[in-house]
Design a protein around this motif. Structure first.
Motif, PDB file in Angstrom:
ATOM      1  N   ALA A 157       3.717  -4.306 -16.878  1.00 55.43           N
ATOM      2  CA  ALA A 157       3.835  -5.359 -15.971  1.00 55.43           C
ATOM      3  C   ALA A 157       3.679  -6.670 -16.867  1.00 55.43           C
ATOM      4  CB  ALA A 157       2.905  -5.146 -14.810  1.00 55.43           C
ATOM      5  N   LYS A 158       2.909  -7.030 -17.556  1.00 60.47           N
ATOM      6  CA  LYS A 158       2.392  -8.218 -18.222  1.00 60.47           C
ATOM      7  C   LYS A 158       3.498  -8.297 -19.298  1.00 60.47           C
ATOM      8  CE  LYS A 158      -2.519  -8.249 -17.600  1.00 60.47           C
ATOM      9  NZ  LYS A 158      -4.161  -8.395 -18.757  1.00 60.47           N
ATOM     10  N   ILE A 159       4.154  -7.394 -19.760  1.00 54.07           N
ATOM     11  CA  ILE A 159       5.372  -7.445 -20.736  1.00 54.07           C
ATOM     12  C   ILE A 159       6.471  -8.167 -19.872  1.00 54.07           C
ATOM     13  CG2 ILE A 159       6.925  -6.174 -22.313  1.00 54.07           C
ATOM     14  CD1 ILE A 159       4.711  -4.759 -23.026  1.00 54.07           C
ATOM     15  N   LEU A 160       6.756  -7.483 -18.723  1.00 46.94           N
ATOM     16  CA  LEU A 160       7.920  -7.627 -17.846  1.00 46.94           C
ATOM     17  C   LEU A 160       7.723  -9.209 -17.338  1.00 46.94           C
ATOM     18  CD1 LEU A 160       8.527  -4.195 -16.134  1.00 46.94           C
ATOM     19  CD2 LEU A 160       9.999  -5.268 -17.779  1.00 46.94           C
ATOM     20  N   TYR A 161       6.281  -9.521 -17.015  1.00 49.19           N
ATOM     21  CA  TYR A 161       6.134 -10.848 -16.591  1.00 49.19           C
ATOM     22  C   TYR A 161       6.463 -11.887 -17.461  1.00 49.19           C
ATOM     23  CZ  TYR A 161       3.457 -14.734 -14.474  1.00 49.19           C
ATOM     24  OH  TYR A 161       2.999 -15.827 -14.054  1.00 49.19           O
ATOM     25  N   GLY A 162       6.050 -11.442 -19.023  1.00 49.20           N
ATOM     26  CA  GLY A 162       6.294 -12.510 -20.038  1.00 49.20           C
ATOM     27  C   GLY A 162       7.935 -12.725 -20.215  1.00 49.20           C
ATOM     28  N   PHE A 163       8.679 -12.009 -19.788  1.00 45.92           N
ATOM     29  CA  PHE A 163      10.324 -12.223 -19.776  1.00 45.92           C
ATOM     30  C   PHE A 163      10.634 -13.409 -18.862  1.00 45.92           C
ATOM     31  CE2 PHE A 163      10.539  -7.423 -21.064  1.00 45.92           C
ATOM     32  CZ  PHE A 163      10.375  -7.653 -22.432  1.00 45.92           C
ATOM     33  N   GLY A 164       9.730 -13.494 -17.898  1.00 48.59           N
ATOM     34  CA  GLY A 164       9.863 -14.568 -17.010  1.00 48.59           C
ATOM     35  C   GLY A 164      10.173 -14.534 -15.771  1.00 48.59           C
ATOM     36  N   ALA A 165      10.075 -13.027 -15.197  1.00 51.41           N
ATOM     37  CA  ALA A 165      10.009 -12.752 -13.597  1.00 51.41           C
ATOM     38  C   ALA A 165       8.850 -13.321 -13.026  1.00 51.41           C
ATOM     39  CB  ALA A 165      10.066 -11.419 -13.214  1.00 51.41           C
ATOM     40  N   LYS A 166       8.803 -13.944 -11.781  1.00 47.62           N
ATOM     41  CA  LYS A 166       7.499 -14.606 -10.999  1.00 47.62           C
ATOM     42  C   LYS A 166       6.443 -13.459 -10.767  1.00 47.62           C
ATOM     43  CE  LYS A 166       9.835 -18.598  -9.623  1.00 47.62           C
ATOM     44  NZ  LYS A 166      10.890 -18.533 -10.432  1.00 47.62           N
ATOM     45  N   SER A 167       7.387 -12.222 -10.233  1.00 45.01           N
ATOM     46  CA  SER A 167       6.291 -11.134  -9.688  1.00 45.01           C
ATOM     47  C   SER A 167       7.042  -9.696 -10.094  1.00 45.01           C
ATOM     48  CB  SER A 167       6.232 -11.257  -8.212  1.00 45.01           C
ATOM     49  OG  SER A 167       5.459 -12.350  -7.818  1.00 45.01           O
ATOM     50  N   ILE A 168       6.347  -8.885 -10.517  1.00 41.96           N
ATOM     51  CA  ILE A 168       6.762  -7.519 -10.581  1.00 41.96           C
ATOM     52  C   ILE A 168       6.165  -6.430  -9.689  1.00 41.96           C
ATOM     53  CG2 ILE A 168       6.686  -5.646 -12.727  1.00 41.96           C
ATOM     54  CD1 ILE A 168       7.557  -8.670 -13.561  1.00 41.96           C
ATOM     55  N   ILE A 169       7.088  -5.688  -9.122  1.00 45.65           N
ATOM     56  CA  ILE A 169       6.685  -4.509  -8.525  1.00 45.65           C
ATOM     57  C   ILE A 169       7.301  -3.229  -9.297  1.00 45.65           C
ATOM     58  CG2 ILE A 169       6.482  -3.420  -6.246  1.00 45.65           C
ATOM     59  CD1 ILE A 169       7.480  -5.872  -5.164  1.00 45.65           C
ATOM     60  N   ILE A 170       6.193  -2.384  -9.817  1.00 43.67           N
ATOM     61  CA  ILE A 170       6.785  -1.061 -10.522  1.00 43.67           C
ATOM     62  C   ILE A 170       6.637   0.049  -9.294  1.00 43.67           C
ATOM     63  CG2 ILE A 170       6.239   0.423 -12.420  1.00 43.67           C
ATOM     64  CD1 ILE A 170       5.335  -1.925 -13.829  1.00 43.67           C
ATOM     65  N   THR A 171       7.646   0.422  -9.064  1.00 44.06           N
ATOM     66  CA  THR A 171       7.468   1.448  -7.715  1.00 44.06           C
ATOM     67  C   THR A 171       7.533   3.083  -8.421  1.00 44.06           C
ATOM     68  OG1 THR A 171       9.907   1.887  -7.810  1.00 44.06           O
ATOM     69  CG2 THR A 171       8.868   0.173  -6.363  1.00 44.06           C
ATOM     70  N   GLY A 172       6.750   3.636  -7.592  1.00 44.74           N
ATOM     71  CA  GLY A 172       6.802   5.283  -7.380  1.00 44.74           C
ATOM     72  C   GLY A 172       5.826   5.849  -8.738  1.00 44.74           C
ATOM     73  N   HIS A 173       4.856   5.245  -8.833  1.00 48.57           N
ATOM     74  CA  HIS A 173       3.772   6.053  -9.924  1.00 48.57           C
ATOM     75  C   HIS A 173       2.731   7.037  -9.177  1.00 48.57           C
ATOM     76  CE1 HIS A 173      -0.191   4.148  -9.054  1.00 48.57           C
ATOM     77  NE2 HIS A 173       0.642   2.984  -8.859  1.00 48.57           N
ATOM     78  N   ALA A 174       2.776   7.912  -9.992  1.00 50.88           N
ATOM     79  CA  ALA A 174       2.044   9.422  -8.969  1.00 50.88           C
ATOM     80  C   ALA A 174       0.644   9.808  -9.754  1.00 50.88           C
ATOM     81  CB  ALA A 174       2.947  10.422  -8.728  1.00 50.88           C
ATOM     82  N   PHE A 175      -0.215   8.640 -10.071  1.00 52.98           N
ATOM     83  CA  PHE A 175      -1.431   9.010 -11.069  1.00 52.98           C
ATOM     84  C   PHE A 175      -2.672   9.598  -9.925  1.00 52.98           C
ATOM     85  CE2 PHE A 175       0.238   5.612 -13.639  1.00 52.98           C
ATOM     86  CZ  PHE A 175       0.858   6.517 -14.657  1.00 52.98           C
ATOM     87  N   GLU A 176      -2.204   9.371  -8.402  1.00 51.75           N
ATOM     88  CA  GLU A 176      -3.365  10.135  -7.295  1.00 51.75           C
ATOM     89  C   GLU A 176      -2.717  11.457  -6.986  1.00 51.75           C
ATOM     90  OE1 GLU A 176      -5.619   7.378  -4.955  1.00 51.75           O
ATOM     91  OE2 GLU A 176      -3.958   5.825  -5.772  1.00 51.75           O
ATOM     92  N   LYS A 177      -3.231  12.181  -6.851  1.00 58.40           N
ATOM     93  CA  LYS A 177      -2.813  13.688  -6.323  1.00 58.40           C
ATOM     94  C   LYS A 177      -2.334  13.324  -4.778  1.00 58.40           C
ATOM     95  CE  LYS A 177      -3.604  18.511  -5.748  1.00 58.40           C
ATOM     96  NZ  LYS A 177      -4.551  19.746  -6.068  1.00 58.40           N
ATOM     97  N   GLY A 178      -1.200  13.931  -4.550  1.00 63.81           N
ATOM     98  CA  GLY A 178      -0.648  13.693  -3.258  1.00 63.81           C
ATOM     99  C   GLY A 178      -0.182  12.332  -2.765  1.00 63.81           C
ATOM    100  N   LYS A 179      -0.341  11.322  -3.829  1.00 63.69           N
ATOM    101  CA  LYS A 179       0.173   9.825  -3.309  1.00 63.69           C
ATOM    102  C   LYS A 179       1.383   9.418  -4.259  1.00 63.69           C
ATOM    103  CE  LYS A 179      -3.797   8.956  -0.820  1.00 63.69           C
ATOM    104  NZ  LYS A 179      -3.679   8.406   0.521  1.00 63.69           N
TER     105      LYS A 179
END
Length: 254
Positions: A157-179
């Motif tokens: 996210a910090k790298i993507l922010y560095g490219f110039g976008a004002k906000s980043i939402i990375i969708t669909g991570h599943a590091f919590e079981k059932g979430k």
């Protein structure tokens, strides 16, 4: 509220421009459209994609912006370098929030962005966006970070922010079981917004999410509240998904 959706045509109406129009309508918004590519796909397979000419993309954008007051712009499938460069040229000075869903591959495994266009998307479209909403796989491609743990989300996210976008939402991570969770970063702080994971595949959830984010942005919500609103809207669309064909379910905007 008037939204301009820029993206590809999906004849199944599960994703792409057709999905954007349906999602905007469900939110009580008008949705104008610019078609960047024609695809042939259904609930089982992706079989074909053909870009619309850059001249046509330019003319479509001009026809909308010259007549209608647009509150937000969403960008989905852009497919190739020529299209990206034309969109950038037309929108780089626009005083309208732009929400980019940097789609690279469809759920049915079709390529929606040519490999040689990734750098162009990263250098031209990301910097002019208010929000970008990549899923985990797209964030990996754009940032160059393999996302295997929570700290990798922060790094990407910090790298993507560095490219110039004002906000980043990375969708669909599943590091919590059932979430299933969305990682939000505004350049200063980050938050992971979790929800219940719904079993099975679906077609069109990313498009629904981006349109809902644009709605939140126009309502002057902060990016974290935008993400929460979009997550609920998308969750409801997945719960309501219907098996209309012989393949995966297609999300529904209610």
């Amino acid at each position: 509220m008037n939204v301009l959706a820029i993206g590809g045509s999906d004849p199944s109406s599960g994703a792409g421009i057709q999905s954007d129009v349906l999602a905007a309508h469900a939110l009580g918004a008008n949705c104008f459209s610019v078609i960047t590519a024609i695809t042939a796909q259904n609930s089982r397979r992706f079989s074909y994609a053909e870009p619309v000419s850059a001249k046509s993309v330019e003319a479509q954008i001009d026809s909308v912006l010259s007549d209608f007051d647009i509150d937000a712009i969403t960008i989905g499938m852009v497919y190739d370098n020529t299209t990206i460069k034309k969109i950038h040229a037309k929108l780089k000075n626009a005083k309208i929030p732009i929400i980019l869903d940097p789609v690279i591959k469809s759920t049915t495994h079709g390529m929606l962005l040519k490999k040689d266009a990734v750098d162009t998307l990263r250098s031209l479209l990301v910097p002019i966006c208010h929000v970008i909403t990549p899923n985990v796989a797209e964030a990996e491609v754009l940032s160059g970070v393999k996302i295997r743990k929570f700290d990798d989300l922060v790094k990407a996210a910090k790298i993507l922010y560095g490219f110039g976008a004002k906000s980043i939402i990375i969708t669909g991570h599943a590091f919590e079981k059932g979430k299933i969770s969305d990682f939000v970063y505004d350049g200063k702080r980050h938050e992971s917004i979790s929800g219940k994971k719904i079993p099975g595949q679906n077609h069109g959830s990313g498009c629904k999410f981006a349109v809902a984010v644009s709605y939140g942005v126009v309502q002057k919500k902060n990016i974290f509240d935008c993400a929460k609103f979009a997550k609920q809207f998308t969750y409801d669309s997945i719960v309501s998904a219907q098996k209309l064909g012989r393949g995966i379910k297609i999300t529904q905007s209610n």
